[in-house]
Each structure stands twice: as C-alpha cells, then as structure tokens.
Design a protein around this motif. Structure first.
Motif, PDB file in Angstrom:
ATOM      1  N   THR A  48       1.076  -1.531   0.172  1.00 46.74           N
ATOM      2  CA  THR A  48      -0.387  -0.003  -0.216  1.00 46.74           C
ATOM      3  C   THR A  48       0.800   1.849   0.094  1.00 46.74           C
ATOM      4  OG1 THR A  48      -0.007  -0.394   2.925  1.00 46.74           O
ATOM      5  CG2 THR A  48      -1.830  -0.862   1.381  1.00 46.74           C
TER       6      THR A  48
ATOM      7  N   PHE B 113      -2.968   6.761   7.231  1.00 44.89           N
ATOM      8  CA  PHE B 113      -2.236   5.812   8.178  1.00 44.89           C
ATOM      9  C   PHE B 113      -0.733   4.826   7.693  1.00 44.89           C
ATOM     10  CE2 PHE B 113      -1.021   0.255   8.598  1.00 44.89           C
ATOM     11  CZ  PHE B 113      -1.141   0.816  10.184  1.00 44.89           C
ATOM     12  N   VAL B 114      -0.454   4.451   6.024  1.00 43.88           N
ATOM     13  CA  VAL B 114       0.157   4.385   5.632  1.00 43.88           C
ATOM     14  C   VAL B 114       1.428   5.378   5.488  1.00 43.88           C
ATOM     15  CG1 VAL B 114       1.469   3.959   3.397  1.00 43.88           C
ATOM     16  CG2 VAL B 114      -0.681   2.425   4.316  1.00 43.88           C
TER      17      VAL B 114
ATOM     18  N   GLN C 298      -5.415   4.131  -2.891  1.00 46.67           N
ATOM     19  CA  GLN C 298      -5.521   3.844  -1.558  1.00 46.67           C
ATOM     20  C   GLN C 298      -6.940   4.273  -1.089  1.00 46.67           C
ATOM     21  OE1 GLN C 298      -4.783   1.157   0.124  1.00 46.67           O
ATOM     22  NE2 GLN C 298      -3.661   0.657  -1.703  1.00 46.67           N
TER      23      GLN C 298
ATOM     24  N   GLU D 231      -8.182   7.474   4.007  1.00 44.80           N
ATOM     25  CA  GLU D 231      -8.183   6.911   6.053  1.00 44.80           C
ATOM     26  C   GLU D 231      -7.076   5.647   5.960  1.00 44.80           C
ATOM     27  OE1 GLU D 231     -10.426   4.575   9.510  1.00 44.80           O
ATOM     28  OE2 GLU D 231     -10.923   4.016   7.594  1.00 44.80           O
ATOM     29  N   VAL D 232      -6.559   4.757   4.739  1.00 43.54           N
ATOM     30  CA  VAL D 232      -5.425   3.927   4.433  1.00 43.54           C
ATOM     31  C   VAL D 232      -4.418   4.386   4.429  1.00 43.54           C
ATOM     32  CG1 VAL D 232      -4.086   2.071   3.649  1.00 43.54           C
ATOM     33  CG2 VAL D 232      -7.040   1.826   4.012  1.00 43.54           C
TER      34      VAL D 232
END
Length: 79
Positions: free
Chosen positions: A33, A54-55, A47, A50-51
């Motif tokens: 990701t 985070f990443v 992505q 939200e992802v």
C-alpha cells in the motif's frame, strides 16, 4: 466525522517541511500500500484516504527508525 483529506494533507506537509522527506502518490508494487527507502515515502494511488493516512504515518515511523539506528535499519532490511 473525521476529515481524512485534511489530516493527510497536514501530516504530508509536516513530514515534507519539517523533516525534508518527500511524499508522493504513485503506483506501488502490489500487494504493498506504500513504499519507502529512508529518503522518500510513496503511497499507492489506489488507497482510500483513511488507509493512505495510516500508511503515511506508518512509513514515516519506519523512516525515522531507519535514520536513527543502523541496527534498526539492518533489522528492517533483513526481515
């Protein structure tokens, strides 16, 4: 409701201006990701926000880890 776009933009700006680490949205080799090399961070364009947030934070943590300790960098590369 969390505004992930605003949060992502603020974190990205902070990482780039405070620490000099470029962040880009690009194609990243599946199934990853995101990717980092200790000097820059890439977030896969596929992505959701939200992802992606985070990443970005996760890979920034690894970037710091790699730059503060040769032992931690070796640990991350050898696994």
């Amino acid at each position: 409701m969390t505004d992930f776009q605003e949060a992502f933009n603020r974190v990205e700006l902070h990482v780039e201006t405070r620490y000099g680490i470029p962040v880009s949205i690009s194609d990243v080799l599946d199934p990853n990701t995101g990717d980092f090399d200790g000097c820059s961070i890439k977030i896969d364009y596929d992505q959701d926000l939200e992802v992606a947030l985070f990443v970005l934070i996760h890979l920034f943590g690894h970037t710091v880890q790699w730059n503060v300790s040769e032992e931690y960098r070796k640990l991350g590369i050898d696994t």
